[in-house]
Enzyme design. Sequence first.
Site, PDB file in Angstrom:
ATOM      1  N   TRP A  59       0.825  -1.208   0.000  1.00 23.49           N
ATOM      2  CA  TRP A  59       0.000   0.000   0.000  1.00 23.49           C
ATOM      3  C   TRP A  59       0.866   1.268   0.000  1.00 23.49           C
ATOM      4  CZ3 TRP A  59      -3.873   1.664  -2.128  1.00 23.49           C
ATOM      5  CH2 TRP A  59      -4.826   2.522  -1.593  1.00 23.49           C
ATOM      6  N   GLY A  60       1.894   1.280   0.846  1.00 26.70           N
ATOM      7  CA  GLY A  60       2.746   2.478   0.929  1.00 26.70           C
ATOM      8  C   GLY A  60       3.362   2.825  -0.423  1.00 26.70           C
ATOM      9  N   SER A 115     -10.114  -0.059  -1.280  1.00 29.51           N
ATOM     10  CA  SER A 115      -8.934   0.232  -2.113  1.00 29.51           C
ATOM     11  C   SER A 115      -7.940  -0.910  -2.067  1.00 29.51           C
ATOM     12  CB  SER A 115      -8.247   1.489  -1.581  1.00 29.51           C
ATOM     13  OG  SER A 115      -8.085   1.411  -0.180  1.00 29.51           O
ATOM     14  N   LYS A 139     -13.929  -4.129   9.533  1.00 31.44           N
ATOM     15  CA  LYS A 139     -14.350  -4.807   8.288  1.00 31.44           C
ATOM     16  C   LYS A 139     -13.390  -5.947   7.949  1.00 31.44           C
ATOM     17  CE  LYS A 139     -11.062  -3.143   5.499  1.00 31.44           C
ATOM     18  NZ  LYS A 139     -10.167  -3.868   4.612  1.00 31.44           N
ATOM     19  N   SER A 163      -8.060  -9.516  -1.752  1.00 32.76           N
ATOM     20  CA  SER A 163      -8.011  -9.201  -0.317  1.00 32.76           C
ATOM     21  C   SER A 163      -7.148 -10.194   0.455  1.00 32.76           C
ATOM     22  CB  SER A 163      -9.418  -9.215   0.277  1.00 32.76           C
ATOM     23  OG  SER A 163      -9.341  -9.290   1.679  1.00 32.76           O
ATOM     24  N   ARG A 164      -6.201  -9.666   1.219  1.00 30.93           N
ATOM     25  CA  ARG A 164      -5.359 -10.502   2.052  1.00 30.93           C
ATOM     26  C   ARG A 164      -6.204 -11.190   3.132  1.00 30.93           C
ATOM     27  NH1 ARG A 164      -2.247  -6.876  -0.691  1.00 30.93           N
ATOM     28  NH2 ARG A 164      -4.266  -5.887  -0.898  1.00 30.93           N
ATOM     29  N   VAL A 171       0.391  -8.529   5.002  1.00 23.95           N
ATOM     30  CA  VAL A 171      -0.207  -8.495   6.329  1.00 23.95           C
ATOM     31  C   VAL A 171      -1.709  -8.846   6.302  1.00 23.95           C
ATOM     32  CG1 VAL A 171      -0.674  -6.025   6.186  1.00 23.95           C
ATOM     33  CG2 VAL A 171      -0.371  -7.065   8.398  1.00 23.95           C
ATOM     34  N   GLU A 209      -4.498  -8.066   8.582  1.00 23.86           N
ATOM     35  CA  GLU A 209      -4.821  -7.246   9.762  1.00 23.86           C
ATOM     36  C   GLU A 209      -6.024  -7.772  10.549  1.00 23.86           C
ATOM     37  OE1 GLU A 209      -3.133  -4.937  11.095  1.00 23.86           O
ATOM     38  OE2 GLU A 209      -2.363  -3.442   9.690  1.00 23.86           O
TER      39      GLU A 209
HETATM   40  N1  LIG Z   1      -2.463  -3.630   0.514  1.00 21.34           N
HETATM   41  C1  LIG Z   1      -3.583  -2.952   0.355  1.00 21.34           C
HETATM   42  O1  LIG Z   1      -4.263  -3.044  -0.679  1.00 21.34           O
HETATM   43  C2  LIG Z   1      -4.057  -2.044   1.429  1.00 21.34           C
HETATM   44  C3  LIG Z   1      -3.484  -2.065   2.698  1.00 21.34           C
HETATM   45  N2  LIG Z   1      -3.969  -1.229   3.661  1.00 21.34           N
HETATM   46  C4  LIG Z   1      -3.375  -1.210   4.987  1.00 21.34           C
HETATM   47  O2  LIG Z   1      -2.057  -0.698   4.899  1.00 21.34           O
HETATM   48  C5  LIG Z   1      -1.250  -1.257   5.939  1.00 21.34           C
HETATM   49  C6  LIG Z   1       0.016  -1.808   5.324  1.00 21.34           C
HETATM   50  O3  LIG Z   1      -0.396  -2.866   4.498  1.00 21.34           O
HETATM   51  P1  LIG Z   1       0.435  -3.411   3.269  1.00 21.34           P
HETATM   52  O4  LIG Z   1       1.188  -2.340   2.585  1.00 21.34           O
HETATM   53  O5  LIG Z   1      -0.540  -4.228   2.481  1.00 21.34           O
HETATM   54  O6  LIG Z   1       1.441  -4.357   4.042  1.00 21.34           O
HETATM   55  P2  LIG Z   1       2.653  -5.170   3.451  1.00 21.34           P
HETATM   56  O7  LIG Z   1       2.779  -6.391   4.268  1.00 21.34           O
HETATM   57  O8  LIG Z   1       2.526  -5.281   1.978  1.00 21.34           O
HETATM   58  O9  LIG Z   1       3.917  -4.207   3.710  1.00 21.34           O
HETATM   59  C7  LIG Z   1       4.295  -3.695   4.948  1.00 21.34           C
HETATM   60  C8  LIG Z   1       5.702  -3.116   4.782  1.00 21.34           C
HETATM   61  O10 LIG Z   1       6.053  -2.406   5.980  1.00 21.34           O
HETATM   62  C9  LIG Z   1       7.377  -2.810   6.311  1.00 21.34           C
HETATM   63  N3  LIG Z   1       7.632  -2.566   7.728  1.00 21.34           N
HETATM   64  C10 LIG Z   1       7.374  -3.351   8.784  1.00 21.34           C
HETATM   65  N4  LIG Z   1       7.733  -2.726   9.929  1.00 21.34           N
HETATM   66  C11 LIG Z   1       8.253  -1.534   9.585  1.00 21.34           C
HETATM   67  C12 LIG Z   1       8.816  -0.457  10.306  1.00 21.34           C
HETATM   68  N5  LIG Z   1       8.905  -0.490  11.638  1.00 21.34           N
HETATM   69  N6  LIG Z   1       9.237   0.622   9.614  1.00 21.34           N
HETATM   70  C13 LIG Z   1       9.145   0.669   8.273  1.00 21.34           C
HETATM   71  N7  LIG Z   1       8.638  -0.328   7.523  1.00 21.34           N
HETATM   72  C14 LIG Z   1       8.191  -1.413   8.180  1.00 21.34           C
HETATM   73  C15 LIG Z   1       7.420  -4.265   5.934  1.00 21.34           C
HETATM   74  O11 LIG Z   1       8.752  -4.728   5.886  1.00 21.34           O
HETATM   75  P3  LIG Z   1       8.995  -6.324   6.104  1.00 21.34           P
HETATM   76  O12 LIG Z   1       8.464  -6.981   4.877  1.00 21.34           O
HETATM   77  O13 LIG Z   1      10.473  -6.432   6.278  1.00 21.34           O
HETATM   78  O14 LIG Z   1       8.238  -6.712   7.356  1.00 21.34           O
HETATM   79  C16 LIG Z   1       6.741  -4.192   4.555  1.00 21.34           C
HETATM   80  O15 LIG Z   1       7.646  -3.789   3.546  1.00 21.34           O
HETATM   81  C17 LIG Z   1      -2.117  -2.327   6.624  1.00 21.34           C
HETATM   82  O16 LIG Z   1      -2.657  -1.788   7.801  1.00 21.34           O
HETATM   83  C18 LIG Z   1      -3.239  -2.597   5.616  1.00 21.34           C
HETATM   84  O17 LIG Z   1      -4.439  -2.969   6.231  1.00 21.34           O
HETATM   85  C19 LIG Z   1      -4.970  -0.350   3.418  1.00 21.34           C
HETATM   86  C20 LIG Z   1      -5.564  -0.295   2.191  1.00 21.34           C
HETATM   87  C21 LIG Z   1      -5.138  -1.126   1.103  1.00 21.34           C
HETATM   88  O1  LIG Z   2      -8.180  -2.590   3.424  1.00 20.87           O
HETATM   89  C1  LIG Z   2      -7.986  -3.110   2.362  1.00 20.87           C
HETATM   90  C2  LIG Z   2      -8.816  -2.796   1.201  1.00 20.87           C
HETATM   91  O2  LIG Z   2      -9.521  -1.592   1.365  1.00 20.87           O
HETATM   92  C3  LIG Z   2      -6.914  -4.110   2.261  1.00 20.87           C
HETATM   93  O3  LIG Z   2      -7.174  -5.214   3.080  1.00 20.87           O
HETATM   94  P1  LIG Z   2      -7.442  -6.571   2.312  1.00 20.87           P
HETATM   95  O4  LIG Z   2      -6.244  -6.837   1.483  1.00 20.87           O
HETATM   96  O5  LIG Z   2      -7.749  -7.640   3.241  1.00 20.87           O
HETATM   97  O6  LIG Z   2      -8.659  -6.293   1.448  1.00 20.87           O
END
Ligand SMILES: NC(=O)C1=CN([C@@H]2O[C@H](COP(=O)(O)OP(=O)(O)OC[C@H]3O[C@@H](n4cnc5c(N)ncnc54)[C@H](OP(=O)(O)O)[C@@H]3O)[C@@H](O)[C@H]2O)C=CC1
Ligand SMILES: O=C(CO)COP(=O)(O)O
Length: 331
Positions: free
Chosen positions: A11-12, A134, A188, A251-252, A276, A278
């Site tokens: 996501w980031g 998203s 959710k 969705s994860r 992840v 969550e």
């Molecule tokens: N993916 C999606 O579509 C969406 C995700 N989200 C939310 O966004 C959040 C992140 O999810 P997502 O991007 O999917 O997660 P990922 O598992 O894809 O990525 C998380 C990243 O954060 C890194 N990380 C862990 N700890 C730290 C730290 N202390 N400092 C900096 N980086 C760190 C991880 O590194 P490492 O792999 O080494 O652990 C990894 O690269 C979650 O809460 C999720 O619910 C929200 C909307 C959409």
């Molecule tokens: O929050 C998210 C989508 O809005 C991401 O979580 P999921 O990957 O489980 O769908």
Amino acid sequence: MKISLIGGGSWGTTLAQVLTDNGHETLVYDINESAVNKINHGEHPFFSNHIEGIKATTNLKEALAFSDYLVLAVPTKFMRQSLKEINLNADRKLHFINVSKGIEPETLKRVSEIVDEEINPEWLGAYAVLTGPSHAEEVIERKLTVLTAASFTPWFAKSVQSLFSNQKYLRIYTSDDLIGCEVGGAIKNAIAIVSGMMTGYGLGENARAALITRGILEIVRVVVYMGGKKETAFGLTGIGDLIVTASSLNSRNFNAGLRIGQGIPVDQVLNESKMVVEGVRAIAAAKDLCRSSNIELPIIEVAYDVIFNHMTVEDAITILLTRELKAETIE
Ligand SMILES: NC(=O)C1=CN([C@@H]2O[C@H](COP(=O)(O)OP(=O)(O)OC[C@H]3O[C@@H](n4cnc5c(N)ncnc54)[C@H](OP(=O)(O)O)[C@@H]3O)[C@@H](O)[C@H]2O)C=CC1
Ligand SMILES: O=C(CO)COP(=O)(O)O
């Protein structure tokens, strides 16, 4: 503008691309060297999509020096530790845009509360959450997506809205219900895991429609209990996000549930997930809320037993079906 992103996962990194598309300069901080190298070579660390114009670093100080605006995109499990490190390295006021979705099970705190606890008031500027339906997999392909930026600070919600909105694929609404938006986004995920479990077990679309309908009521109850507005749960950050998460193979959370429903042991499913999930922590947090209040969350309660107490999905479904028959309530 310049914007730093803390967490370069699916996501980031995707949101960094959105901001770059919108003409901003971005720097992604991640602890994972391989992710950082990939980003610096134009590769998304999780998807095959090419990315452009994004820089990344493993140096937190560099990320903090780059911008006063920080997008928090680490999984909520690592959020408190991450904020402690930000606090140690901060030297001026920072504004936080949280995009992670969860409630800390040990404390039942939302991310905004964790930020308040961990960031010294001297460094603590405005805070907003950006949330809604998203999947990064679609956003990175510039597929139309609509989100909500919620803050108690109206100028900051508007600032986040204009940073992320574009007229090609991303539209952002604002909201003043920070609590409702944060809680909806977290809970959710719990219902989405159950949706996956039901599908993996072999149930169909009738069951999923029922789950989404009854599941949103559990989200409403938690939102209201935690101080959010009921209406918010019926918007993008509640029902909107539930629909996408509970019915998509992207969705994860749904996928984790799907594998559990197929009979794969919970530990194995969670250990094997590259990204992840969550919802597991959301289930633990919501179950704790049940214990300490009188809110009724029957779906989340059986989900807890499947995840933490080795209950089978078959038994969980039986428990739900054999509950006392009653009139349909919509609250
Ligand atoms: N993916 C999606 O579509 C969406 C995700 N989200 C939310 O966004 C959040 C992140 O999810 P997502 O991007 O999917 O997660 P990922 O598992 O894809 O990525 C998380 C990243 O954060 C890194 N990380 C862990 N700890 C730290 C730290 N202390 N400092 C900096 N980086 C760190 C991880 O590194 P490492 O792999 O080494 O652990 C990894 O690269 C979650 O809460 C999720 O619910 C929200 C909307 C959409
Ligand atoms: O929050 C998210 C989508 O809005 C991401 O979580 P999921 O990957 O489980 O769908």
